[in-house]
Design an enzyme around this catalytic site. Structure first.
Site, PDB file in Angstrom:
ATOM      1  N   ASP A  86       0.779  -1.237   0.000  1.00 56.96           N
ATOM      2  CA  ASP A  86       0.000   0.000   0.000  1.00 56.96           C
ATOM      3  C   ASP A  86       0.810   1.287   0.000  1.00 56.96           C
ATOM      4  OD1 ASP A  86      -2.501   1.072  -0.317  1.00 56.96           O
ATOM      5  OD2 ASP A  86      -2.984   1.150   1.810  1.00 56.96           O
TER       6      ASP A  86
ATOM      7  N   HIS B 196       2.020   4.490   6.237  1.00 58.70           N
ATOM      8  CA  HIS B 196       1.847   5.074   4.899  1.00 58.70           C
ATOM      9  C   HIS B 196       0.615   5.968   4.782  1.00 58.70           C
ATOM     10  CE1 HIS B 196      -0.225   1.138   4.842  1.00 58.70           C
ATOM     11  NE2 HIS B 196      -1.121   1.767   4.100  1.00 58.70           N
TER      12      HIS B 196
END
Length: 945
Positions: free
Chosen positions: A79, A357
């Site tokens: 991701d 993230h």
């Protein structure tokens, strides 16, 4: 099943009873559950500094070792929005052999699929050896969810996500729902799925196919487990009983896949890939270059926490070592070593969590951002307690006088952070004839000549070195209540401190007679509207007539600059030994696309308007303030949305060779605009420039006119430079942001972005929680004379001067103040090292490890992490730097760390797992000589004496 992020796993683990914990361990031992990567989070790879990337990996791996007793072998990064080879290097160094990545530009995926190179050996750009390679699998399609993993047709693959069976909350957007697998339809369903498998397999070199089955927020209910398992097992059974189909399918973990792959396709036969995978685009011209800058306030706070954590780790470890030497192996009574270790652990986890993230990237929703901010602030506050207490014990001449009182600490830092969204404010120190005690801590492994700044209540003060009685060079500067109004009761005392490596130095500050410290002198410029100046204590004037039009100039022994008298912005720069060079600073705005149905910039995406960047326009002439003093001089431009300062230090050594550039940005009044600082030079750089990856390595970038403007922006964690055959201009930063070089000789740094709308990537909101945000840079102009690279001939590195400048920018001295209302016991400076480390050797960390026998307590073992930097030799400054480096790979730890001694030295993997300990030779055990190649990070388990 696989699990990646230990921050969440550890929370779940805490709630389990012993029986369930034993079940988890049994599943791990049986290969039904696998921990992948094993970091504290699935980290961002664009904005995160390599210290933080490694630290969150250590935190996760140490937790796994303590509670589960297993070791991750494969990485899982599906991701993060683009991928960095720095992360591949750290994973390999942590003992992992394989990894999976997903978010790569769709055109790159298409080319890799065409060449059948979606599985490759990822090699570092400076490395000619295959020893550092890691096997990498790149997912071939748009996403990691079930519709995009079984094959190229998401409408078909979605029919095999049995969580989306009719009647549930989740459905297939292609309007063809899954069907439960029955005896009646299994033949047709199996052939449909197999067709997707075969089409996907044509993109790879082996017949072994990897098909993930999962998505965000999945497998939270037992009904989904049952639906997926039962239906897939029927399909697998069908394959098994029909050998004419030539397919075998089973459930497995990531390690199962890589083991099966390597049986039919040796790693040595895979292609080798160097470089990174930025900037990511998922479709059309939708480049994810916005998040390189989104929420810059928190990107800066992240690096403040990182510097505080590293400084505290080192001082705490040295404190415990000194105590054991002082107390026959025992820790000092009254020193809360265990409490401090728990605070240290909380600080580590605060930094680790923010590397997620969707955290450091600035891509979380407003309430989540506030929560992250509070955690960052609390982590800094907890670490400061450990730092202050450790410094207190180390400084005491009579250690029996140590007393820990949490409600009334002996030392306090000289600034206060009042809230998670507020900038730090200096605490005013009240002076008298009795000396106030200042402690300055140098957290770097190099001797530092630094200007220390504190706020005092008197315009006259004296600073002396408490050990030698030597007065320190100082200047008094104004504290500005408004751009042209100086405070009448607060003053800035700046003094020159000579700080040995890792030292704590004691200074005495007293109120003194008038004129004892030189005061800065100020001139003000404003075209057509001279400012009204308010000051009682400083010389201030505003030139009139022809004098007002003369270019502003500052100089020291190394550099001279010229700035516009109209805007105060820099125009030219000259090294003392060289010719004038154009180095101009401009500010610009980017807007976003217009039109009702057009995609616009948001937290992730940068989609600028067709008009491109627009020059910053002045509604009225800006106020320009020039300060001149014996320690530093600066020029400040007070624009409406940014207060911009260029400062020159009048110092020997590397501190005087660079320009300090600081911006105080506030764009809260703007709508759909992004503020950029552009540096325009006459460097003939063509369409190439270099930006760093995670502050670990440099990557060459090419600006391509065939790509949209937003595609030519890249992440800059701490460095970018332009160069030609004769000159290099380097910009070093204290925070991460987006950077581009859209024309030869130019660098653009994005300072802040305010965007009113969502960009349809899952956040569901714009970015409108802007704050007053500070950004800090150093600019270096270096002449190139030819020479080789140390650390890889085919790649570019920073010069040693740039490395040292970046070190002092990222890890500035920390100032602490003793209370003025109590009798202070006798203190002496703490000087743990005899001399600076070689200037290419960076002490990345000295991290106390947890006692394996007593949870939450410090052990005698410390993680010694060293990074030997590669550097460029073509721009050695004159006179030479005051530090050494060696052309040999061998490093004598006993010599460089003297008088510290390391006993029980053992080289290990980067995350300190005991599985990875290397047996040391008798020579290494006796001499403490280790091999350390340029660019490499090495980890050792040691006991410090």
């Amino acid at each position: 099943m696989i699990w990646a992020e230990i921050s969440y796993f550890s929370k779940w683990w805490e709630e389990l009873d012993q029986k369930k914990r034993d079940t988890v361990k049994r599943l791990l031992a049986g290969g039904q559950l696998e921990i992948v990567t094993g970091g504290w989070v699935m980290a961002d790879e664009a904005n995160s500094h390599y210290y933080a990337l490694l630290d969150q990996l250590i935190e996760g791996h140490q937790w796994i070792q303590t509670h589960l007793g297993v070791k991750p072998s494969s990485g899982w990064a599906i991701d993060p929005f683009g991928h960095s080879p720095s992360m591949a290097y750290l994973l390999k160094g942590a003992g992992l052999s394989n990894m999976v990545i997903q978010r790569v530009h769709y055109a790159v995926k298409k080319e890799f699929a065409r060449q059948k190179t979606l599985e490759f050996k990822w090699r570092q750009s400076w490395d000619s050896s295959p020893l550092g390679d890691i096997t990498c699998h790149m997912m071939p399609f748009y996403s990691y969810d079930v519709p995009h993993t079984c094959g190229p047709d998401p409408a078909v693959c979605c029919q095999f996500d049995f969580h989306r069976l009719p009647g549930g909350r989740v459905f297939c957007p292609w309007r063809v729902p899954p069907q439960p697998i029955t005896e009646q339809n299994v033949h047709e369903r199996a052939l449909l799925l197999l067709d997707q498998y075969r089409r996907k397999s044509r993109l790879f070199r082996s017949p072994v196919l990897f098909v993930p089955l999962g998505d965000d927020f999945r497998f939270v209910e037992s009904s989904e487990w049952d639906a997926q398992f039962r239906n897939y097992q029927k399909l697998f059974d069908f394959f098994q009983t029909h050998p004419e189909l030539h397919v075998s399918a089973r459930f497995g973990t990531l390690s199962d896949y890589f083991q099966a792959l390597q049986k039919v396709l040796p790693v040595s036969s895979l292609p080798t890939v160097r470089g990174d995978f930025f900037t990511y685009a998922d479709r059309d011209d939708h480049y994810w270059s916005g998040y390189f800058t989104s929420r810059p306030f928190y990107k800066r706070l992240d690096r403040t926490l990182e510097a505080t954590l590293r400084a505290t780790e080192i001082l705490y470890s040295l404190t415990l070592a000194a105590m054991r030497s002082h107390g026959d192996g025992r820790l000092a009574t009254g020193f809360p070593a265990q409490d401090h270790f728990l605070l240290l652990t909380a600080g580590r986890r605060g930094l680790a969590l923010f590397q997620h993230h969707d955290a450091v990237t600035g891509t979380a929703r407003d309430p989540v951002v506030m929560d992250y901010g509070n955690r960052l602030l609390e982590s800094i506050q907890k670490l400061r307690k450990v730092l202050q207490s450790s410094a207190h014990w180390l400084l005491l001449l009579d250690k029996s006088q140590y007393h820990h009182d949490q409600s009334k600490p002996f030392l306090l830092t000289d600034d206060v952070m009042s809230a998670q969204d507020a900038l730090p404010q200096k605490t005013k120190i009240t002076l008298s004839e009795e000396p106030r005690i200042l402690i300055v801590y140098n957290p770097t492994e190099q001797i530092q000549s630094s200007v220390v700044s504190v706020v005092i209540d008197s315009p006259d003060a004296q600073v002396i070195d408490a050990e030698t009685g030597r007065p320190m060079a100082a200047q008094i500067s104004a504290v500005w209540a408004e751009p042209s109004r100086a405070s009448t009761d607060s003053f800035q005392l700046d003094f020159l401190s000579e700080l040995p490596p890792l030292s704590l130095v004691v200074y005495h500050v007293t109120r003194s007679s008038s004129g004892s410290a030189p005061r800065a002198r100020y001139t003000f410029h404003r075209r057509g509207n001279p400012p009204t100046i308010h000051s009682e204590h400083f010389q201030m004037f505003s030139p009139q007539g022809p004098e007002a039009n003369v270019p502003l100039s500052l100089s020291n022994k190394h550099v001279q600059i010229w700035s516009s008298p109209e805007t105060g912005l820099m125009q030219k720069l000259r090294l003392r030994a060289g010719s004038e060079r154009r180095v101009q600073v401009h500010f610009l705005w980017y807007g976003t696309r217009t039109g009702a149905n057009r995609d616009k910039s948001g937290a992730y995406l940068f989609l600028p308007g067709e008009e491109g960047a627009q020059m910053y326009s002045f509604s009225e002439p800006p106020l320009v303030r020039v300060s001149r003093g014996p320690l530093y001089s600066d020029i400040t431009s007070c624009l409406r949305h940014v207060t911009h300062t260029v400062r020159l230090y009048h110092l020997e050594g590397h501190a005087g060779r660079s320009l300090e550039i600081s911006n105080m940005v506030d764009i809260r009044s703007q709508v759909n605009r992004e503020l950029v600082m552009r540096i325009v030079t006459d460097v003939a750089s063509g369409n190439r420039f270099h930006s760093d990856l995670n502050s670990f390595q440099m990557q060459q970038r090419r600006t391509l006119s065939k790509l949209p403007l937003q595609a030519n922006f890249y992440p800059m964690t701490s460095t970018a430079f332009l160069q030609d055959a004769e000159t290099r201009i380097t910009v070093l930063s204290a925070q991460s942001q987006g950077v581009a070089s859209l024309r030869p000789g130019e660098l653009e740094l994005v300072l802040d972005r305010r965007l009113q709308q969502d960009d349809n990537r899952g956040l569901g909101q714009g970015v409108t929680d802007n704050k007053r945000t500070s950004s800090l840079y150093h600019l270096l102009l270096e002449e190139r004379r030819g020479g080789q690279e140390v650390g890889g001939a085919s790649v570019e590195h920073l010069s040693l001067l740039a490395h040292l400048t970046s070190l002092s920018l990222s890890h500035p001295p920390i100032t602490m103040v003793a209370p003025g209302d109590v009798q202070v016991p006798k203190l002496r400076p703490f000087l743990p090292l005899r001399s600076s480390l070689p200037c290419d050797l960076h002490l990345l960390n000295l991290r106390t490890l947890e006692d394996p026998q007593e949870a939450g307590s410090p052990s005698q073992e410390v993680a010694l992490l060293l990074h030997r930097k590669g550097f460029d030799c073509s721009s050695a400054p004159e006179p030479a730097l005051q530090c050494t480096w060696s052309a040999h790979e061998e490093v004598d730890l006993a010599a460089v760390f003297a008088p510290l001694r390391f006993s029980a030295l053992r080289r290990c993997g980067l995350t300190m797992l005991r599985h990875d300990d290397e047996l040391q030779s008798a020579r290494q055990q006796q001499t403490r000589i280790i091999s350390l190649r340029p660019m490499d990070i090495s980890a050792f388990r040691v006991e410090v004496q």
